[in-house]
Write a protein that holds these residues in place. Structure first.
Motif, PDB file in Angstrom:
ATOM      1  N   MET A   1      20.271  -5.649   3.256  1.00 39.52           N
ATOM      2  CA  MET A   1      19.150  -5.193   4.073  1.00 39.52           C
ATOM      3  C   MET A   1      17.912  -4.961   3.207  1.00 39.52           C
ATOM      4  O   MET A   1      16.822  -5.364   3.569  1.00 39.52           O
ATOM      5  N   TRP A   2      18.095  -4.307   2.072  1.00 43.73           N
ATOM      6  CA  TRP A   2      16.955  -4.017   1.191  1.00 43.73           C
ATOM      7  C   TRP A   2      16.296  -5.299   0.702  1.00 43.73           C
ATOM      8  O   TRP A   2      15.080  -5.359   0.555  1.00 43.73           O
ATOM      9  N   ASN A   3      17.092  -6.358   0.471  1.00 42.46           N
ATOM     10  CA  ASN A   3      16.536  -7.645   0.021  1.00 42.46           C
ATOM     11  C   ASN A   3      15.599  -8.253   1.058  1.00 42.46           C
ATOM     12  O   ASN A   3      14.710  -9.026   0.704  1.00 42.46           O
ATOM     13  N   MET A   4      15.800  -7.931   2.322  1.00 45.08           N
ATOM     14  CA  MET A   4      14.927  -8.417   3.389  1.00 45.08           C
ATOM     15  C   MET A   4      13.737  -7.481   3.601  1.00 45.08           C
ATOM     16  O   MET A   4      12.671  -7.925   4.012  1.00 45.08           O
ATOM     17  N   LEU A   5      13.915  -6.200   3.312  1.00 44.52           N
ATOM     18  CA  LEU A   5      12.903  -5.200   3.634  1.00 44.52           C
ATOM     19  C   LEU A   5      11.822  -5.072   2.568  1.00 44.52           C
ATOM     20  O   LEU A   5      10.635  -4.995   2.890  1.00 44.52           O
ATOM     21  N   TRP A   6      12.198  -5.068   1.287  1.00 47.79           N
ATOM     22  CA  TRP A   6      11.195  -4.790   0.252  1.00 47.79           C
ATOM     23  C   TRP A   6      10.066  -5.817   0.213  1.00 47.79           C
ATOM     24  O   TRP A   6       8.909  -5.431  -0.008  1.00 47.79           O
ATOM     25  N   PRO A   7      10.333  -7.129   0.447  1.00 52.14           N
ATOM     26  CA  PRO A   7       9.189  -8.052   0.430  1.00 52.14           C
ATOM     27  C   PRO A   7       8.191  -7.771   1.558  1.00 52.14           C
ATOM     28  O   PRO A   7       6.978  -7.882   1.368  1.00 52.14           O
ATOM     29  N   ILE A   8       8.688  -7.385   2.729  1.00 52.97           N
ATOM     30  CA  ILE A   8       7.793  -7.055   3.838  1.00 52.97           C
ATOM     31  C   ILE A   8       6.967  -5.817   3.493  1.00 52.97           C
ATOM     32  O   ILE A   8       5.751  -5.781   3.732  1.00 52.97           O
ATOM     33  N   LEU A   9       7.616  -4.812   2.934  1.00 50.62           N
ATOM     34  CA  LEU A   9       6.890  -3.596   2.532  1.00 50.62           C
ATOM     35  C   LEU A   9       5.831  -3.909   1.480  1.00 50.62           C
ATOM     36  O   LEU A   9       4.713  -3.372   1.539  1.00 50.62           O
ATOM     37  N   LEU A  10       6.152  -4.794   0.547  1.00 46.85           N
ATOM     38  CA  LEU A  10       5.185  -5.192  -0.473  1.00 46.85           C
ATOM     39  C   LEU A  10       4.002  -5.923   0.153  1.00 46.85           C
ATOM     40  O   LEU A  10       2.841  -5.638  -0.167  1.00 46.85           O
ATOM     41  N   VAL A  11       4.279  -6.853   1.060  1.00 50.97           N
ATOM     42  CA  VAL A  11       3.207  -7.606   1.723  1.00 50.97           C
ATOM     43  C   VAL A  11       2.314  -6.663   2.533  1.00 50.97           C
ATOM     44  O   VAL A  11       1.087  -6.740   2.460  1.00 50.97           O
ATOM     45  N   VAL A  12       2.917  -5.761   3.281  1.00 53.73           N
ATOM     46  CA  VAL A  12       2.134  -4.821   4.092  1.00 53.73           C
ATOM     47  C   VAL A  12       1.317  -3.894   3.203  1.00 53.73           C
ATOM     48  O   VAL A  12       0.117  -3.675   3.436  1.00 53.73           O
ATOM     49  N   GLY A  13       1.936  -3.350   2.167  1.00 54.17           N
ATOM     50  CA  GLY A  13       1.207  -2.462   1.256  1.00 54.17           C
ATOM     51  C   GLY A  13       0.073  -3.174   0.543  1.00 54.17           C
ATOM     52  O   GLY A  13      -1.064  -2.679   0.489  1.00 54.17           O
ATOM     53  N   ALA A  14       0.363  -4.357   0.010  1.00 51.64           N
ATOM     54  CA  ALA A  14      -0.667  -5.115  -0.708  1.00 51.64           C
ATOM     55  C   ALA A  14      -1.780  -5.541   0.238  1.00 51.64           C
ATOM     56  O   ALA A  14      -2.965  -5.478  -0.119  1.00 51.64           O
ATOM     57  N   ASN A  15      -1.426  -5.953   1.456  1.00 51.99           N
ATOM     58  CA  ASN A  15      -2.435  -6.353   2.432  1.00 51.99           C
ATOM     59  C   ASN A  15      -3.312  -5.187   2.848  1.00 51.99           C
ATOM     60  O   ASN A  15      -4.497  -5.376   3.149  1.00 51.99           O
ATOM     61  N   THR A  16      -2.750  -3.995   2.884  1.00 51.67           N
ATOM     62  CA  THR A  16      -3.543  -2.812   3.218  1.00 51.67           C
ATOM     63  C   THR A  16      -4.630  -2.607   2.171  1.00 51.67           C
ATOM     64  O   THR A  16      -5.815  -2.471   2.503  1.00 51.67           O
ATOM     65  N   PHE A  17      -4.245  -2.610   0.901  1.00 55.71           N
ATOM     66  CA  PHE A  17      -5.231  -2.452  -0.173  1.00 55.71           C
ATOM     67  C   PHE A  17      -6.182  -3.640  -0.233  1.00 55.71           C
ATOM     68  O   PHE A  17      -7.369  -3.499  -0.522  1.00 55.71           O
ATOM     69  N   TYR A  18      -5.661  -4.824   0.048  1.00 55.40           N
ATOM     70  CA  TYR A  18      -6.472  -6.037   0.057  1.00 55.40           C
ATOM     71  C   TYR A  18      -7.618  -5.902   1.067  1.00 55.40           C
ATOM     72  O   TYR A  18      -8.779  -6.155   0.751  1.00 55.40           O
ATOM     73  N   ASN A  19      -7.280  -5.521   2.292  1.00 58.01           N
ATOM     74  CA  ASN A  19      -8.296  -5.418   3.334  1.00 58.01           C
ATOM     75  C   ASN A  19      -9.264  -4.267   3.084  1.00 58.01           C
ATOM     76  O   ASN A  19     -10.460  -4.396   3.342  1.00 58.01           O
ATOM     77  N   ILE A  20      -8.769  -3.157   2.560  1.00 56.55           N
ATOM     78  CA  ILE A  20      -9.657  -2.035   2.231  1.00 56.55           C
ATOM     79  C   ILE A  20     -10.641  -2.446   1.139  1.00 56.55           C
ATOM     80  O   ILE A  20     -11.844  -2.206   1.248  1.00 56.55           O
ATOM     81  N   SER A  21     -10.142  -3.093   0.098  1.00 54.77           N
ATOM     82  CA  SER A  21     -11.038  -3.475  -1.001  1.00 54.77           C
ATOM     83  C   SER A  21     -11.998  -4.589  -0.584  1.00 54.77           C
ATOM     84  O   SER A  21     -13.166  -4.585  -0.984  1.00 54.77           O
ATOM     85  N   THR A  22     -11.534  -5.521   0.239  1.00 56.61           N
ATOM     86  CA  THR A  22     -12.422  -6.590   0.700  1.00 56.61           C
ATOM     87  C   THR A  22     -13.514  -6.038   1.605  1.00 56.61           C
ATOM     88  O   THR A  22     -14.680  -6.402   1.476  1.00 56.61           O
ATOM     89  N   LYS A  23     -13.136  -5.143   2.506  1.00 56.16           N
ATOM     90  CA  LYS A  23     -14.117  -4.533   3.411  1.00 56.16           C
ATOM     91  C   LYS A  23     -15.115  -3.671   2.633  1.00 56.16           C
ATOM     92  O   LYS A  23     -16.285  -3.568   3.008  1.00 56.16           O
TER      93      LYS A  23
END
Length: 141
Positions: A1-23
């Protein structure tokens, strides 16, 4: 389960900072000057991460395995970054711009999966596309 979950959490977390910094990027800076600093940071971090994660530690030998995909990915990433910078500079809200782009992307990738990779599309997915289209219309009203 963790092998499926951590990449999604990484993408969501990184995308959050990505959009904040881009904006939050200053409107006066040339987008490509900013991207130069961004990709220099990526360059340094990628080399660092290569040496941390590689058992061989031979970057030159590893680069011999590169094909066209790395170059197309590079072009795509620069276009993506410039697109998001332009999106926010055009006045999109951080709460809506990324949402519209990602919903649109999901719909396009469903079609790409069907046509290019022979993935099946279920009736549920077709209904999902319809819901997404309605959602896009509601968001943009």
């Amino acid at each position: 389960m963790w092998n499926m979950l951590w990449p999604i959490l990484l993408v969501v977390g990184a995308n959050t900072f990505y959009n904040i910094s881009t904006k939050s990027m200053p409107g006066k800076i040339n987008a490509f000057a900013s991207l130069t600093v961004t990709y220099f940071t990526c360059f340094v971090l990628s080399i660092f991460m290569f040496y941390i994660t590689s058992s061989q530690k031979n970057l030159i030998a590893e680069l011999s395995h590169i094909n066209w995909t790395s170059f197309v990915l590079g072009i795509s990433v620069v276009a993506l970054e410039f697109g998001y910078i332009s999106l926010y500079r055009a006045g999109w809200k951080v709460s809506a711009g990324s949402l519209v782009a990602n919903i649109s992307l999901a719909c396009v990738l469903l079609i790409v999966g069907l046509l290019a990779y022979k993935e099946s599309v279920s009736p549920r997915q077709l209904v999902g596309i319809g819901v997404c289209v309605v959602g896009l219309l509601l968001i943009n009203k």
